[in-house]
Design an enzyme around this catalytic site. Structure first.
Site, mmCIF file in Angstrom:
data_model
loop_
_atom_site.group_PDB
_atom_site.id
_atom_site.type_symbol
_atom_site.label_atom_id
_atom_site.label_comp_id
_atom_site.label_asym_id
_atom_site.label_seq_id
_atom_site.Cartn_x
_atom_site.Cartn_y
_atom_site.Cartn_z
ATOM 1 N N HIS A 85 0.840 -1.197 0.000
ATOM 2 C CA HIS A 85 0.000 0.000 0.000
ATOM 3 C C HIS A 85 0.874 1.244 0.000
ATOM 4 C CE1 HIS A 85 -3.487 2.542 0.828
ATOM 5 N NE2 HIS A 85 -2.657 3.241 1.589
ATOM 6 N N ASP A 98 -15.279 2.782 6.812
ATOM 7 C CA ASP A 98 -14.301 3.767 6.347
ATOM 8 C C ASP A 98 -14.928 4.716 5.329
ATOM 9 O OD1 ASP A 98 -11.565 4.851 6.203
ATOM 10 O OD2 ASP A 98 -11.728 4.205 4.122
ATOM 11 N N ARG A 106 -14.896 12.789 7.960
ATOM 12 C CA ARG A 106 -13.623 13.431 8.347
ATOM 13 C C ARG A 106 -13.268 14.542 7.367
ATOM 14 N NH1 ARG A 106 -9.816 8.747 7.901
ATOM 15 N NH2 ARG A 106 -8.203 10.284 8.324
ATOM 16 N N SER A 165 -7.873 3.858 9.008
ATOM 17 C CA SER A 165 -8.560 3.907 7.717
ATOM 18 C C SER A 165 -7.811 3.046 6.691
ATOM 19 C CB SER A 165 -8.629 5.373 7.257
ATOM 20 O OG SER A 165 -8.922 5.477 5.900
ATOM 21 N N LYS A 187 -8.689 -1.365 5.487
ATOM 22 C CA LYS A 187 -8.897 -1.822 4.098
ATOM 23 C C LYS A 187 -7.904 -2.910 3.733
ATOM 24 C CE LYS A 187 -8.999 2.564 3.124
ATOM 25 N NZ LYS A 187 -9.171 3.954 2.763
HETATM 26 N N1 URA Z 1 -5.827 7.262 2.760
HETATM 27 C C1 URA Z 1 -6.819 6.557 3.371
HETATM 28 O O1 URA Z 1 -7.252 5.529 2.874
HETATM 29 N N2 URA Z 1 -7.324 7.035 4.523
HETATM 30 C C2 URA Z 1 -6.887 8.155 5.123
HETATM 31 O O2 URA Z 1 -7.369 8.508 6.174
HETATM 32 C C3 URA Z 1 -5.858 8.874 4.484
HETATM 33 C C4 URA Z 1 -5.336 8.399 3.302
#
Ligand code: URA
Length: 440
Positions: A82, A161, A168, A183, A187
């Protein structure tokens, strides 16, 4: 249990229990907790913080809020990667076929562009015919047969999320380490891999602008991964300057293809190979040196490029693009951005360069608008280069001629010049695992 009490507890700086965190996540996903209470708790978390246990449990509750991908039909250790996002960051297009060509399966779910940063899915869709919306069976089937699939996130993956991120975004609570880490990691956990390599970008084109903040985010994510049973390592990489020379969807795919042919820009090659080596090591392939040697081998014998070509074919794309870049859409207009003075490039405000590329058409103006795959910027000179007045700094591509003026204005503000050569900084700034931080 009452949401009011949970907000009050965090507002006063106390720790939340797993039951309280789960109550919040489950209730919010079921629309039983209104946005205003969720926003109040987010702000309390933003101001008071969460400790390691709370952050891991928030991640777990979020990961459990929807579907999870089951990669168990694929044999072997599945390693995910990631990136926290950057400008010109096309490493997935390079390292995924490399890792697959080395015999380690890659089942990768990727995202679209976010803000000034690009997304792998948009880049791949610039290949004529390429499908990123695979069914679960196609996704697993392709990985089983050719060792590689890259698809967009499907189904109901981490709905918590989706809701929380949107909230947010409008309540000034994005930039908190626990909230960002949970967050991202929720995932990754829901995507089913056994191990995770995190590319945490740092610098003007990244989400985290300072090395200190990037290390803190990386440490938080590594701890979450480890406490949830996933081997996790992080690499902090430079994003004070775009990665490679190309910024924009098809332009970046072409540069990735060149890199798979062994003729890509050196910085892109260095970062992609370092991340691929970490993935191979986590998959149990052997020492870092052995993994690096294997990577060079699959580049020089053409098997990484062949793997990428196979993936294009399997996902409905035109594999001829690998040897014929003219098959990509071409922009109608181009513009040469010229150096206004002699000197050295001291810095490029990289997030602004990403914005200039978006103005040209690389990103979405609204959630549902389309993008111009052929738009973007190709840099001829980067930070540290000596330039003379009149030298070509970058070429801009777009189908919207009227946008060139605005993009050029942004670029003029993004490039800073000095008279003497600026100090360079390493591309890879630190390696982090659950026990150590190794600074380069
Ligand atoms: N990328 C994400 O998936 N979540 C965040 O909070 C910031 C960047």
């Amino acid at each position: 249990m009452r949401m009011y009490d949970i907000i009050e507890k965090k507002r006063d700086g106390n720790e939340l229990s797993y039951e309280e965190i789960s109550f919040f996540i489950n209730g919010y996903c079921r629309n039983e907790i209104p946005d205003y209470q969720a926003a109040a708790l987010l702000m309390a978390i933003f101001l008071r913080g969460m400790n390691e246990r709370e952050t891991a449990q928030l991640t777990e509750a979020m990961a459990n809020s929807g579907d999870k991908v089951d990669l168990s039909p694929i044999s072997g250790i599945k390693v995910d990667k990631h990136s926290t996002g950057g400008v010109g960051d096309k490493t997935t297009l390079i390292l995924a076929p490399i890792v697959a060509a080395c015999g380690v399966p890659v089942a990768k779910m990727s995202g679209r562009g976010l803000g000034h940063t690009g997304g792998t899915i948009d880049k791949l869709e610039s290949i004529p015919g390429f499908r990123t919306g695979l069914t679960r069976d196609e996704f697993i089937g392709n990985v089983k047969e050719i060792g590689l699939a890259i698809a967009g996130q499907t189904g109901n993956l981490v709905p918590a999320d989706k809701k929380l991120y949107a909230l947010r975004d409008v309540t000034a609570t994005v930039n908190n380490i626990s909230l960002i880490a949970s967050s991202i990691m929720s995932k990754k956990i829901a995507s089913g891999a056994d191990a995770i390599v995190l590319d945490v970008k740092t610098g003007s084109g990244a989400f985290m602008k300072t090395l200190e903040d990037s290390i803190a985010l990386a440490e938080a994510m590594v701890k979450i991964g480890s406490s949830l049973g996933k081997k996790t390592v992080a690499v902090i990489t430079d994003m004070d300057v775009p990665l490679g020379n190309a910024v924009g969807n098809s332009l970046e795919v072409m540069e990735a293809i060149d890199t798979l042919k062994g003729i890509g820009p050196e910085d892109l090659q260095t970062v992609s190979f370092a991340l691929a080596a970490k993935m191979l090591k986590l998959a149990g392939m052997g020492s870092e040196q052995y993994c690096s040697d294997r990577i060079r081998e699959v580049i020089s014998n053409g098997s990484a490029l062949k793997k990428f070509t196979e993936m294009i074919e399997r996902q409905g794309g035109d594999p001829r693009v690998v040897n014929d870049h003219s098959l990509f859409d071409r922009a109608c207009f181009s513009y040469e951005f010229i150096s206004p003075q002699d000197g050295f490039i001291q810095s490029i405000q990289t997030d602004q360069l990403g914005v200039a590329a978006m103005v040209l058409g690389t990103g979405r103006e609204t959630k549902d608008s389309g993008i111009d795959f052929s738009a973007g910027i190709v840099l001829s000179k980067k930070t540290g280069c000596r330039v003379a007045k009149g030298d070509l700094l970058a070429t801009l591509y777009t189908n919207r001629e009227e946008k060139i003026k605005e993009a050029v204005r942004i670029l003029h503000h993004s490039f800073k010049f000095v008279e003497t050569a600026p100090q360079s900084r390493p591309l890879i700034l630190a390696y982090i695992d659950k026990d150590t931080i190794n600074l380069s």
